[in-house]
Design an enzyme around this catalytic site. Sequence first.
Site, PDB file in Angstrom:
ATOM      1  N   LYS A 109      -1.864  -1.193  -3.871  1.00 40.41           N
ATOM      2  CA  LYS A 109      -2.879  -0.156  -3.646  1.00 40.41           C
ATOM      3  C   LYS A 109      -2.194   1.199  -3.710  1.00 40.41           C
ATOM      4  O   LYS A 109      -1.248   1.458  -2.977  1.00 40.41           O
ATOM      5  CB  LYS A 109      -3.541  -0.348  -2.274  1.00 40.41           C
ATOM      6  CG  LYS A 109      -4.544   0.745  -1.907  1.00 40.41           C
ATOM      7  CD  LYS A 109      -5.158   0.484  -0.542  1.00 40.41           C
ATOM      8  CE  LYS A 109      -5.933   1.689  -0.025  1.00 40.41           C
ATOM      9  NZ  LYS A 109      -6.294   1.514   1.413  1.00 40.41           N
ATOM     10  N   TYR A 124       0.854  -1.191   0.000  1.00 34.96           N
ATOM     11  CA  TYR A 124       0.000   0.000   0.000  1.00 34.96           C
ATOM     12  C   TYR A 124       0.891   1.243   0.000  1.00 34.96           C
ATOM     13  O   TYR A 124       1.726   1.416   0.882  1.00 34.96           O
ATOM     14  CB  TYR A 124      -0.867  -0.055   1.257  1.00 34.96           C
ATOM     15  CG  TYR A 124      -1.722   1.136   1.572  1.00 34.96           C
ATOM     16  CD1 TYR A 124      -2.156   2.013   0.578  1.00 34.96           C
ATOM     17  CD2 TYR A 124      -2.145   1.373   2.877  1.00 34.96           C
ATOM     18  CE1 TYR A 124      -2.962   3.096   0.898  1.00 34.96           C
ATOM     19  CE2 TYR A 124      -2.950   2.451   3.198  1.00 34.96           C
ATOM     20  CZ  TYR A 124      -3.349   3.313   2.202  1.00 34.96           C
ATOM     21  OH  TYR A 124      -4.136   4.396   2.514  1.00 34.96           O
TER      22      TYR A 124
END
Lengths: 294, 294, 294, 294
Positions: free
Chosen positions: A166, A138
């Site tokens: 992400k 992420y």
Amino acid sequence: MNDKKVFQGIIAYPITPFDQQERVNIPLFKLLIERLVLSGANGIAPLGSTGVMPYLDDEEKESVTEAALKQVNGRIPVLVGVSNLTTERTIYHAQFAEKAGADAVMIIPMSYWKLTDDEIFRHYDKVAASISIPVMAYNNPATGGIDMSAALLKRLLRIPNVTMIKESTGDVQRMHYLRRELGEEVAFYNGSNPLALAAFAAGAKGWCTAAPNLIPELNNGLYKAIRENQLQQAQDIFYRQFELLQFIVGKGLPRTIKAGLKILGVESGYLRSPLQPLTDADYQQLEKMLLAIR
Amino acid sequence: MNDKKVFQGIIAYPITPFDQQERVNIPLFKLLIERLVLSGANGIAPLGSTGVMPYLDDEEKESVTEAALKQVNGRIPVLVGVSNLTTERTIYHAQFAEKAGADAVMIIPMSYWKLTDDEIFRHYDKVAASISIPVMAYNNPATGGIDMSAALLKRLLRIPNVTMIKESTGDVQRMHYLRRELGEEVAFYNGSNPLALAAFAAGAKGWCTAAPNLIPELNNGLYKAIRENQLQQAQDIFYRQFELLQFIVGKGLPRTIKAGLKILGVESGYLRSPLQPLTDADYQQLEKMLLAIR
Amino acid sequence: MNDKKVFQGIIAYPITPFDQQERVNIPLFKLLIERLVLSGANGIAPLGSTGVMPYLDDEEKESVTEAALKQVNGRIPVLVGVSNLTTERTIYHAQFAEKAGADAVMIIPMSYWKLTDDEIFRHYDKVAASISIPVMAYNNPATGGIDMSAALLKRLLRIPNVTMIKESTGDVQRMHYLRRELGEEVAFYNGSNPLALAAFAAGAKGWCTAAPNLIPELNNGLYKAIRENQLQQAQDIFYRQFELLQFIVGKGLPRTIKAGLKILGVESGYLRSPLQPLTDADYQQLEKMLLAIR
Amino acid sequence: MNDKKVFQGIIAYPITPFDQQERVNIPLFKLLIERLVLSGANGIAPLGSTGVMPYLDDEEKESVTEAALKQVNGRIPVLVGVSNLTTERTIYHAQFAEKAGADAVMIIPMSYWKLTDDEIFRHYDKVAASISIPVMAYNNPATGGIDMSAALLKRLLRIPNVTMIKESTGDVQRMHYLRRELGEEVAFYNGSNPLALAAFAAGAKGWCTAAPNLIPELNNGLYKAIRENQLQQAQDIFYRQFELLQFIVGKGLPRTIKAGLKILGVESGYLRSPLQPLTDADYQQLEKMLLAIR
């Protein structure tokens, strides 16, 4: 993972509610999880930023993880946030999540001291090696304090169970660049709410968002229009929610989602200090927006 | 506070050393503290960024606090870092530091979620009200993630025991502006190493720095030249250390101070993961710089 | 250059006044130049940013150059701005300035398209080769759109008559870095007004400033205190002018200097569109500041 | 304007070619214009950034304007860049363009001194009032130095013949915000090449681009796929050109378009100093990209 376990579409982020003494309120948390599952979300992600994971102690994180998995009960895949400043604590929580039944874990390289690329790689490598479920890497410099380069993300993807990325910088060009560098087969997820339309248009596989706590029909509707190649309809449905998406990001997701739930008549508990409720003016603005939108 | 308790001049920041199993090494920590006291520092600040405070658990912070105060034993004032994401934990550590004998505490408004001005004020107010020793409000957006405005700092100074400001943005114009807005009587401290000359020239009362672990004579010398109005001499002594100051900030204080101590023949222990030692190339560059400077 | 021709201390920047039809007003310009010479400035720099050089056509630039040199008449050195988007026009104006008697020219690499280092070097090299007077290389990304690296400035200094560097980024660390990289013998000038104290403390040879149009005693006084090693006095005199220096930079030098002159009872003419006078509120704020300061 | 005169789809930007003595080469310019018209572009925009407008003198701008209009000869609409630092010169060129037959003019508020919102509004108002053809307000802080707010753009749209907005910040969220604030009926154009897909997905009416000099089929193909709601196809065709779009923007449009034309076997003349040709390494990279793409 069978199909039921693939993360795609709308991945919903619950808040972590507290009682008046600022203790985690697990029964209320379960109700909020149930609401998200029933709203049609394609996945659930407890202990994200929305869930104020860094403000919880170890025991609280464990209770929240167990409660989420028990409540979802396999109906849709569950992605658990396990990020921590130290490698040792990240491994601990990743292993806990796996044992509790999580389908995948999400890890942001939290920083106080800016980490080198080698330190970040080593951190992911050690954590990923300690579990057998997939890891979503992420990138969110705004909260995590580190901006991972395309080259570093490419390197992370060489770790066998790091399979998802992400991106939350809010810059669609970054997403274009990553997709081009890393290849179309890599599963990309967009974590920037106001970028939802552009990210889906650019080929993102899913949208990681707290918005389904408030406007699930609009979030699901955008994803549906995109899948059906209805660009004009996707634009229409996106512009209807754009102002709200900007507002909840700008004013802070834990504050705004909690306030929004209250406006919708849903119990949402308290925040943990230093986080405080929305100001009255912001609350009223949110109320106006929510009433206009629905 | 009597004179012995006033923070001014060179306020030295120790590292927190670990053993090979990444556990805090208290005996070694005490030796490093003693070295700093003997180097002529005017104050000591354990559990700062250099001391990797956010990477320690509660018990470790308590051991480090007690060890530092015991070792300094009143010879110079001690400023203890007690920042935490939650208000409750910050109060806990501030009270612990006071009971252990700290002369003051340092608090940076750590953020994961960006705090509003009201939230930050309330956080400082609640923590300061829970103790009776002075509080240094610390602004460092690079590590803390929040940039406190002059208006907010002015407001914080209305809390009775918030009496000191530490500025680490590295922008001397910010320091000028604050001094003009907040008044000359407010005690300002500079936390940006490469800004040491400009900040003293601008009237800073002290320099918060990890550099005395490696080059105390140069740090003390700069302060002495400034007090004696020897501007040319201050320039000379500053430019002799400038490259090193930039290097230790750029490469990360825990890594570089630990490496620098080793180069000087002083035991400095291990780091806690994900933080790793300097690369070989950086180590050699630091070695070259340190040898040239001394 | 004999001593009279060396640029050091306070280098004053005049505005270029216009009449009501927005034509350059040369007689008034000469009066403003005379005022600056009499104020005790150590040098004069027509056709700088303050003199709105880029808004003038070729003939106007020539008239202004000739008028400035005639009026100063060798009493102090004159530095003429000759920057232009194209190399050909820059050469043209540099040669004109030399023939008219300028002691040096100032060149900022103006950009519409961001230039490469090679293009910038080639630009300076061709212009410098076309004249025999010294060139001041001027770095100001805020107006020029290009931020020249230390490596590039080092390269420019290899051109024989590029002998001076003017830095206007407003970051004292940049100035430290350049001085360390380029050597103490290189003549550095500070072009950022609010950085005046820090830059002199860092060893800048001169301060390029429009402030002597309004507060020459304070500007000269700062330079005098620095030369005399009176750091406390330098601080005092700097903090007295700091707010005004920030204001004139923040609101734009042509607008604020023109307004300030009017407040002081000095005729200052009109601006050229699109530039418009200060708003009434800003004018009153400036008036209050100027009255308080003098 | 009849339909033939409406700007939409692909608006192509020609370079301005020079001869070896750096004089504008009008015959070659006409050939390049003809090429763009035949490529299927929906509009032509001479004297844009790609056309190095700011590097030309008044006469050259007039010749280029006349040549473009004569060559296009009404086949598609023509948008002429007329921006200038002073209001007086901007009016002059806007009136010239109208008389020469331009369908609209494009104006960016060029800045040396940062303009206030009132100054920018007054500038547009005076220029627009001096002509009767439509004005496209162009926001591009990277080249123009000013970033116009949504509030200012809204105000500019109250001027009767300011009817189009071109946004080149490269941030799709800005485009979302503007469209929401200004209304869907306002004609938005995207000026950031790597944002082409996201901007069309967000509802942009046109794409202002120099890319049709090199890859018109891909540019036209993207627009066609969008109009036909073929999102997957739009993605495919966009990702095929994305790397090239990033490259030509990153290395500078005048340099890369000129080099690209040469690679394609089309005469493209010389650049005007200080602009220089692409380095050999960049030229070869572009060659490789162009061969792979076509």
